[in-house]
Write a protein that holds these residues in place. Structure first.
Motif, short mmCIF file in Angstrom:
data_model
loop_
_atom_site.label_atom_id
_atom_site.label_comp_id
_atom_site.label_asym_id
_atom_site.label_seq_id
_atom_site.Cartn_x
_atom_site.Cartn_y
_atom_site.Cartn_z
N LEU A 1 13.81 0.25 -9.14
CA LEU A 1 12.90 1.16 -9.84
C LEU A 1 11.67 0.42 -10.33
O LEU A 1 10.54 0.93 -10.27
N VAL A 2 11.83 -0.80 -10.82
CA VAL A 2 10.68 -1.59 -11.28
C VAL A 2 9.73 -1.87 -10.12
O VAL A 2 8.50 -1.77 -10.25
N LEU A 3 10.29 -2.20 -8.98
CA LEU A 3 9.43 -2.46 -7.81
C LEU A 3 8.65 -1.21 -7.39
O LEU A 3 7.46 -1.29 -7.05
N LEU A 4 9.30 -0.06 -7.42
CA LEU A 4 8.61 1.18 -7.05
C LEU A 4 7.49 1.50 -8.02
O LEU A 4 6.39 1.92 -7.62
N GLU A 5 7.73 1.32 -9.30
CA GLU A 5 6.67 1.58 -10.28
C GLU A 5 5.48 0.66 -10.04
O GLU A 5 4.32 1.06 -10.14
N ARG A 6 5.76 -0.60 -9.74
CA ARG A 6 4.68 -1.55 -9.48
C ARG A 6 3.86 -1.16 -8.25
O ARG A 6 2.62 -1.24 -8.24
N GLU A 7 4.54 -0.72 -7.21
CA GLU A 7 3.84 -0.31 -5.99
C GLU A 7 2.97 0.91 -6.25
O GLU A 7 1.83 1.01 -5.77
N LEU A 8 3.46 1.88 -6.98
CA LEU A 8 2.67 3.08 -7.28
C LEU A 8 1.44 2.73 -8.10
O LEU A 8 0.35 3.29 -7.89
N LEU A 9 1.60 1.82 -9.08
CA LEU A 9 0.45 1.39 -9.86
C LEU A 9 -0.61 0.73 -8.98
O LEU A 9 -1.82 0.96 -9.15
N TRP A 10 -0.16 -0.09 -8.05
CA TRP A 10 -1.12 -0.75 -7.16
C TRP A 10 -1.86 0.26 -6.29
O TRP A 10 -3.06 0.16 -6.07
N LEU A 11 -1.16 1.30 -5.79
CA LEU A 11 -1.80 2.32 -4.96
C LEU A 11 -2.84 3.10 -5.76
O LEU A 11 -3.93 3.41 -5.25
N ASP A 12 -2.55 3.45 -7.02
CA ASP A 12 -3.53 4.17 -7.84
C ASP A 12 -4.77 3.32 -8.07
O ASP A 12 -5.92 3.80 -7.99
N THR A 13 -4.57 2.05 -8.35
CA THR A 13 -5.71 1.16 -8.57
C THR A 13 -6.55 1.02 -7.30
O THR A 13 -7.79 1.05 -7.34
N ARG A 14 -5.88 0.89 -6.18
CA ARG A 14 -6.60 0.74 -4.90
C ARG A 14 -7.40 1.99 -4.57
O ARG A 14 -8.52 1.92 -4.07
N ARG A 15 -6.87 3.16 -4.86
CA ARG A 15 -7.58 4.41 -4.61
C ARG A 15 -8.84 4.49 -5.45
O ARG A 15 -9.91 4.91 -4.98
N ALA A 16 -8.77 4.08 -6.71
CA ALA A 16 -9.96 4.09 -7.57
C ALA A 16 -11.02 3.15 -7.03
O ALA A 16 -12.22 3.45 -7.03
N GLN A 17 -10.61 1.98 -6.55
CA GLN A 17 -11.57 1.05 -5.97
C GLN A 17 -12.26 1.65 -4.75
O GLN A 17 -13.49 1.54 -4.58
N LEU A 18 -11.53 2.31 -3.85
CA LEU A 18 -12.11 2.91 -2.65
C LEU A 18 -13.07 4.03 -3.00
O LEU A 18 -14.11 4.21 -2.34
N LEU A 19 -12.77 4.83 -4.01
CA LEU A 19 -13.68 5.90 -4.40
C LEU A 19 -15.00 5.32 -4.92
O LEU A 19 -16.08 5.83 -4.63
N ARG A 20 -14.94 4.25 -5.75
CA ARG A 20 -16.17 3.61 -6.23
C ARG A 20 -16.97 3.02 -5.07
O ARG A 20 -18.19 3.09 -5.03
N ARG A 21 -16.27 2.44 -4.08
CA ARG A 21 -16.96 1.89 -2.91
C ARG A 21 -17.66 2.98 -2.11
O ARG A 21 -18.78 2.80 -1.63
N ARG A 22 -17.06 4.13 -1.97
CA ARG A 22 -17.69 5.23 -1.24
C ARG A 22 -18.95 5.70 -1.94
O ARG A 22 -19.98 5.96 -1.31
N ALA A 23 -18.91 5.82 -3.27
CA ALA A 23 -20.12 6.22 -4.01
C ALA A 23 -21.23 5.20 -3.85
O ALA A 23 -22.41 5.55 -3.70
N TRP A 24 -20.89 3.93 -3.86
CA TRP A 24 -21.90 2.87 -3.68
C TRP A 24 -22.56 2.94 -2.30
O TRP A 24 -23.76 2.80 -2.15
N LEU A 25 -21.76 3.21 -1.23
CA LEU A 25 -22.29 3.33 0.13
C LEU A 25 -23.21 4.53 0.26
O LEU A 25 -24.23 4.49 0.96
#
Length: 823
Positions: A12-36
């Motif tokens: 369960l700890v591993l799954l929570e960590r993976e979900l947190l990483w995916l949310d953070t990565r999605r936010a980064q990609l959205l900011r990159r799209r706005a910059w482009l």
């Protein structure tokens, strides 16, 4: 490698960590799209500048989770690339350019005359300058596609300007001369414009197209002859070849090659037309020089061109040279010999193609041209050669009409050619192919493929040329027969010499020998002594070839032809003795008898099978001759049965030949009874059936495995078949009753004893008897029914069969298996 969790809590700890990483990565990609998006907007407005804050915050710093792959900064968008906004801008600019072109055309056609000279000059200068300068500005802004479209409009405007200048300022100028001058000026101007701008793809190919017209139109305007126009086309083609070899860019070279091909072909057609219509050497010299010039241009183009185009250029150069030289030489000979002149000129290309300094693709093209000229010459004389070869077939309508003085009399009705040029063409072509065959063998080539094709073609042409020469030269009858026989012997010897490659030269020689033998046979049928002599010698030649041959197809074919020749001799003997067709049939059977005896003696399958095939053909010929006489037909059938029984002596032929012999003997009996007018055949056949069935019963007791067809089939068939034939012409009721009862008894016996032959023969006979008895009543019923009832009943029957198809199929399969288990 991440270790596997040892408990649900760790997972369960591993799954929570993976979900947190995916949310953070999605936010980064959205900011990159706005910059482009911001970068693209800045590029469209003032050139590309990065946003003032550079890479958005949070992009370069990864969270405390598994690291994400680094994304490089977005590259600058290349000028002229299509995006959503710039694509719409391109469409608008293209539409604007097209509307401008339409307006310019309308202005030129309708409003030009309303302006003075100064106004016209200003409009010409302004519109043309603006159209030509617009692509330069567009290219600097990165709008390459729009620049190409506007550049095309500018080129069109220059053409319209040239037309307007002629219509308003120089109306008295000659149209063709002005067009020549204008096309030259346009070609030069478009070339300078294309070189100056550099990045436009259309002006230089357009200049190449315009350059195809000045010389041709100038020659036409000057009133030049067809040859002058041809030379203008040829010079234009030469210039296009230079551009094609040295021009920049694929589009320029492709356009130049196309223009060179079109203008070269035009000059060639003019030269060929004038060469063919020339009446003397002086008249043909001019077109000949033009054609030689065309050959030089094609050869020069092929020398530096890529491989495929080099081969094409070599072919074109060779054909043009043959047309030029042959056109001059053929004026010194009769028209019927012109094809020989062209053929010899084509043959002269072969030594030129062997010069090592000539590139290999060009040599291949020259050889292909020589082969094409040879093939065309052969096709030209082929109808006349066919008439000469097939002319003697007219003798079949009246054989032995008398020995003619010359062989031309036999082919006169078929339109045989008078000129000796026909066989000469065939012989020259044969010599050329023979030389190719010999040269390929000297080079160490295997006698297959092209080598074998060359040898086979030489053999075929010689085989056709010699008989045609005999007919056209009207050789004496006896000499023509002797030459044909010698040619057959030579071809058979050649087939034996190359018997290891029958698919190439050897096979062709063999079939050519057959064709020449057929021609000699047709000639021989004109006289009685010639028939015996020719077919006797052919019999010896084919038999000797069969004895010496080691190839299965050649041996089989020559054996069958030997039997055919023997059959012709036998038929000729019957005609000489005036025996008539039925009695000649008995004489003809001597040939199958000899073939059967040879088969029993040799016992080699490769020899026996062709002999049996020839014997079967001879038996069919004998049966055909005896059809008009019942007594002789019965005798021939019985003799054929004897031959089949003799064949059945060999164990491998026993089953089939034995059944055939029994059937022939039974058929001979029936035919004899019918020809004797016997109305009650049972009196003759029933004793034979009883004896035959008794013999079959004894055989079954000594050999339980024997088939019921071998034991009882012949005995039952001897009586049942003649009785059935007599039944259909018997108006009384006794025969149907007795035959039906006998057939029923035979059917029941076969069913009870599980014997296949009695069951099937009895059931078939019983069904035919029932059909005979019910036929009048069925006919009355069908006459009483309306016409629509027959197709309706047929449709219902088909529907019923279709609905129960699977069941009927199973029933049929079960019946077949049941019959198969019977003996």
């Amino acid at each position: 490698m991440t270790p596997l969790p040892s408990s649900p809590a760790e997972e369960l700890v591993l799954l929570e960590r993976e979900l947190l990483w995916l949310d953070t990565r999605r936010a980064q990609l959205l900011r990159r799209r706005a910059w482009l998006k911001a970068a693209l907007r800045a590029q469209r407005t003032q050139g590309w500048q990065p946003p003032p804050h550079g890479v958005p915050s949070g992009w370069a710093h990864a969270p405390a989770v598994p690291p994400a792959p680094a994304v490089p900064p977005a590259p600058a968008v290349p000028p002229g690339s299509a995006t959503g906004g710039s694509g719409a801008q391109h469409v608008l600019l293209i539409l604007g350019g097209l509307l401008l072109a339409v307006a310019a055309i309308a202005f030129t056609l309708f409003s030009w005359g309303e302006m003075g000279i100064a106004g016209r000059a200003a409009v010409l200068a302004g519109v043309t300058a603006g159209a030509l300068g617009a692509p330069v500005v567009l290219l600097r802004r990165g709008l390459g596609a729009t620049a190409e479209a506007v550049g095309a409009v500018a080129l069109l405007l220059t053409v319209l300007d040239a037309y307007a200048l002629h219509a308003a300022v120089l109306p008295e100028a000659d149209g063709a001369g002005y067009a020549a001058f204008a096309s030259g000026v346009l070609a030069a101007g478009w070339t300078a414009y294309g070189v100056g701008v550099g990045r436009l793809r259309l002006p230089l190919p357009a200049a190449v197209v315009a350059g195809q017209f000045p010389l041709v139109l100038g020659a036409w305007a000057a009133g030049g002859s067809a040859l002058v126009i041809g030379w203008a086309l040829l010079v234009t083609a030469a210039g296009s070849v230079v551009v094609a070899l040295r021009g920049p860019g694929l589009a320029v070279r492709a356009t130049a090659w196309s223009g060179a091909g079109a203008t070269w072909a035009g000059g060639l057609l003019i030269g060929v037309g004038n060469s063919v219509s020339a009446s003397g050497p002086l008249d043909a010299a001019g077109p000949g020089a033009l054609l030689l010039g065309a050959a030089v241009v094609a050869l020069a183009a092929a020398w530096r061109a890529p491989r495929e185009m080099a081969v094409t250029g070599g072919v074109a150069a060779g054909l043009a040279a043959v047309a030029g030289v042959g056109g001059v030489l053929r004026t010194e000979v009769p028209w019927s010999w012109a094809v020989v002149v062209y053929l010899l000129c084509g043959a002269a290309l072969a030594p030129l193609a062997r010069i090592t300094a000539v590139p290999r693709p060009v040599r291949g093209g020259l050889l292909s041209a020589a082969a094409g000229v040879t093939g065309l010459a052969v096709l030209t004389v082929l109808p006349s050669a066919a008439a000469a070869l097939l002319g003697p077939a007219a003798v079949l309508t009246g054989p032995w009409a008398g020995m003619p003085g010359g062989v031309r009399e036999l082919a006169a009705g078929a339109g045989a050619p008078d000129a000796l040029s026909v066989p000469v063409v065939l012989l020259v072509a044969a010599v050329l192919l023979g030389a190719v065959y010999a040269s390929l063998l000297q080079e160490g080539r295997a006698p297959t493929g092209w080598t074998g094709a060359a040898g086979g073609g030489a053999a075929g042409l010689v085989s056709a040329a010699v008989p045609v020469l005999l007919v056209t030269a009207d050789v004496p009858y006896a000499a023509a027969l002797a030459v044909d026989l010698l040619l057959v012997a030579g071809l058979l010897a050649a087939a034996l010499a190359v018997r290891r490659v029958p698919e190439a030269a050897g096979g062709t020689a063999l079939w050519c020998a057959v064709a020449v033998a057929a021609h000699a046979g047709l000639l021989a049928l004109a006289a009685e002594p010639a028939t015996y002599a020719v077919f006797g010698l052919l019999l010896v030649l084919f038999a000797a070839s069969a004895a010496r041959s080691e190839e299965v197809v050649a041996r089989s074919l020559t054996l069958v032809l030997s039997v055919v020749c023997a059959l012709v001799v036998a038929l000729a003997a019957g005609a000489s003795l005036e025996l008539g067709a039925p009695r000649t049939a008995v004489l003809v059977l001597a040939v199958p008898a000899v073939a059967v005896v040879l088969g029993l003696w040799l016992r080699t399958p490769a020899v026996v099978v062709p002999l049996e095939a020839g014997a079967g053909f001879g038996a069919l010929v004998a049966l055909g001759l005896a059809l008009t006489d019942g007594a002789y037909l019965s005798l021939v059938l019985a003799l054929c049965g004897v031959l089949a029984a003799a064949t059945a002596v060999r164990p491998e032929r026993r089953p089939g030949a034995g059944y055939l012999a029994a059937g022939l003997f039974a058929l001979a009996t029936w035919v004899r009874l019918v020809s004797a007018g016997v109305t009650h055949p049972e009196a003759y056949t029933l004793p034979v059936s009883v004896i035959a069935c008794a013999v079959g019963l004894l055989r079954r007791r000594t050999d339980p495995g024997a088939s019921s067809w071998a034991a009882y089939g012949p005995g039952l068939g001897v009586t049942l078949a003649p009785s059935l034939l007599a039944l259909w012409s018997d108006p009384h009721w006794q025969r149907p009753l007795l035959l039906g009862a006998a057939a029923l008894a035979v059917t029941v016996t076969g069913a009870v004893r599980r014997l296949q032959a009695p069951l099937l023969l009895g059931a078939g006979t019983l069904a035919l008897v029932a059909l005979h008895e019910l036929a009048p009543h069925v006919a009355q019923v069908f006459d009483a029914l309306p016409r629509w009832s027959v197709p309706a009943l047929a449709g219902l029957l088909l529907l019923a069969l279709g609905a129960t198809y699977e069941q009927r199929l199973r029933d049929a399969r079960r019946l077949r298996e049941h019959l198969g288990r019977m003996r």
